[in-house]
Motif scaffolding. Structure first.
Motif, PDB file in Angstrom:
ATOM      1  N   ILE A 119     160.193  81.163  15.040  1.00  0.00           N
ATOM      2  CA  ILE A 119     159.623  81.602  16.309  1.00  0.00           C
ATOM      3  C   ILE A 119     159.746  80.504  17.355  1.00  0.00           C
ATOM      4  O   ILE A 119     159.933  79.334  17.036  1.00  0.00           O
ATOM      5  CB  ILE A 119     158.136  82.009  16.157  1.00  0.00           C
ATOM      6  N   HIS A 120     159.637  80.893  18.606  1.00  0.00           N
ATOM      7  CA  HIS A 120     159.556  79.960  19.724  1.00  0.00           C
ATOM      8  C   HIS A 120     158.072  79.667  19.986  1.00  0.00           C
ATOM      9  O   HIS A 120     157.495  80.156  20.945  1.00  0.00           O
ATOM     10  CB  HIS A 120     160.201  80.554  20.975  1.00  0.00           C
ATOM     11  N   ALA A 121     157.475  78.875  19.120  1.00  0.00           N
ATOM     12  CA  ALA A 121     156.042  78.605  19.215  1.00  0.00           C
ATOM     13  C   ALA A 121     155.681  77.834  20.472  1.00  0.00           C
ATOM     14  O   ALA A 121     154.519  77.861  20.897  1.00  0.00           O
ATOM     15  CB  ALA A 121     155.565  77.841  17.981  1.00  0.00           C
ATOM     16  N   ASN A 122     156.658  77.183  21.092  1.00  0.00           N
ATOM     17  CA  ASN A 122     156.364  76.403  22.298  1.00  0.00           C
ATOM     18  C   ASN A 122     155.875  77.263  23.461  1.00  0.00           C
ATOM     19  O   ASN A 122     155.272  76.742  24.388  1.00  0.00           O
ATOM     20  CB  ASN A 122     157.574  75.568  22.717  1.00  0.00           C
ATOM     21  N   ILE A 123     156.082  78.580  23.413  1.00  0.00           N
ATOM     22  CA  ILE A 123     155.541  79.416  24.491  1.00  0.00           C
ATOM     23  C   ILE A 123     154.032  79.551  24.380  1.00  0.00           C
ATOM     24  O   ILE A 123     153.372  79.947  25.334  1.00  0.00           O
ATOM     25  CB  ILE A 123     156.196  80.813  24.538  1.00  0.00           C
ATOM     26  N   LEU A 124     153.475  79.221  23.225  1.00  0.00           N
ATOM     27  CA  LEU A 124     152.019  79.286  23.053  1.00  0.00           C
ATOM     28  C   LEU A 124     151.301  78.063  23.625  1.00  0.00           C
ATOM     29  O   LEU A 124     150.126  78.153  23.969  1.00  0.00           O
ATOM     30  CB  LEU A 124     151.658  79.424  21.577  1.00  0.00           C
ATOM     31  N   LEU A 139     157.435  89.795  16.224  1.00  0.00           N
ATOM     32  CA  LEU A 139     158.730  90.477  16.200  1.00  0.00           C
ATOM     33  C   LEU A 139     159.871  89.500  15.977  1.00  0.00           C
ATOM     34  O   LEU A 139     160.820  89.781  15.244  1.00  0.00           O
ATOM     35  CB  LEU A 139     158.944  91.240  17.508  1.00  0.00           C
ATOM     36  N   GLU A 140     159.771  88.356  16.630  1.00  0.00           N
ATOM     37  CA  GLU A 140     160.799  87.336  16.449  1.00  0.00           C
ATOM     38  C   GLU A 140     160.800  86.814  15.016  1.00  0.00           C
ATOM     39  O   GLU A 140     161.851  86.607  14.415  1.00  0.00           O
ATOM     40  CB  GLU A 140     160.548  86.203  17.442  1.00  0.00           C
TER      41      GLU A 140
END
Length: 136
Positions: A113-118, A105-106
């Motif tokens: 994207i905020h890939a760091n949440i992965l 969605l982002e």
């Protein structure tokens, strides 16, 4: 009875994720108290944010300024509610699906994207599925 609970829980989670992704893509703090229309800044009532049902009743428009939100909110909500209900039996897969839904969605909104949440989740998955016999 459990399936109804899972369906309702997934609808709440998906609705929250969609609002969080929309807020981040519009540079809105996630600490806001109420959901609001991005076009007229009007606070939305509780009956304006019922997952899937509000989108259908309001025809994907703001009740106050009649700005069109697009059909993808309702499509994403309904799709992931059904997918999330099917994935509920395996929590690791369900959480991975929720994270990927947020990132998709982002990405749709601002092409980043905020890939760091992965990273913490990938670390957890590596620890969870680590096979010591491979290194022997």
């Amino acid at each position: 009875m459990e399936n109804i609970f899972v369906f309702l829980f997934n609808s709440i989670i998906v609705s929250t994720i969609i609002c969080a992704a929309a807020g981040l893509s519009n540079s809105v703090s996630l600490k806001i108290q109420r959901y609001f229309c991005f076009y007229c800044d009007h606070n939305l009532a509780w009956f304006d944010i019922i997952p899937v049902i509000s989108a259908c009743v309001l025809r994907n428009k703001c009740r106050y300024c009649h700005a069109h939100f697009g059909h993808y909110y309702a499509i994403f909500e309904l799709s992931y509610i059904l997918i999330g209900t099917l994935l509920w039996a395996t929590p690791v897969t369900w959480i991975t699906g929720v994270l990927l839904l947020f990132l998709s969605l982002e990405d749709c909104s601002k092409q980043s994207i905020h890939a760091n949440i992965l990273f913490p989740w990938i670390g957890y998955l590596l620890i969870l599925h680590h096979d010591a016999h491979i290194y022997v």
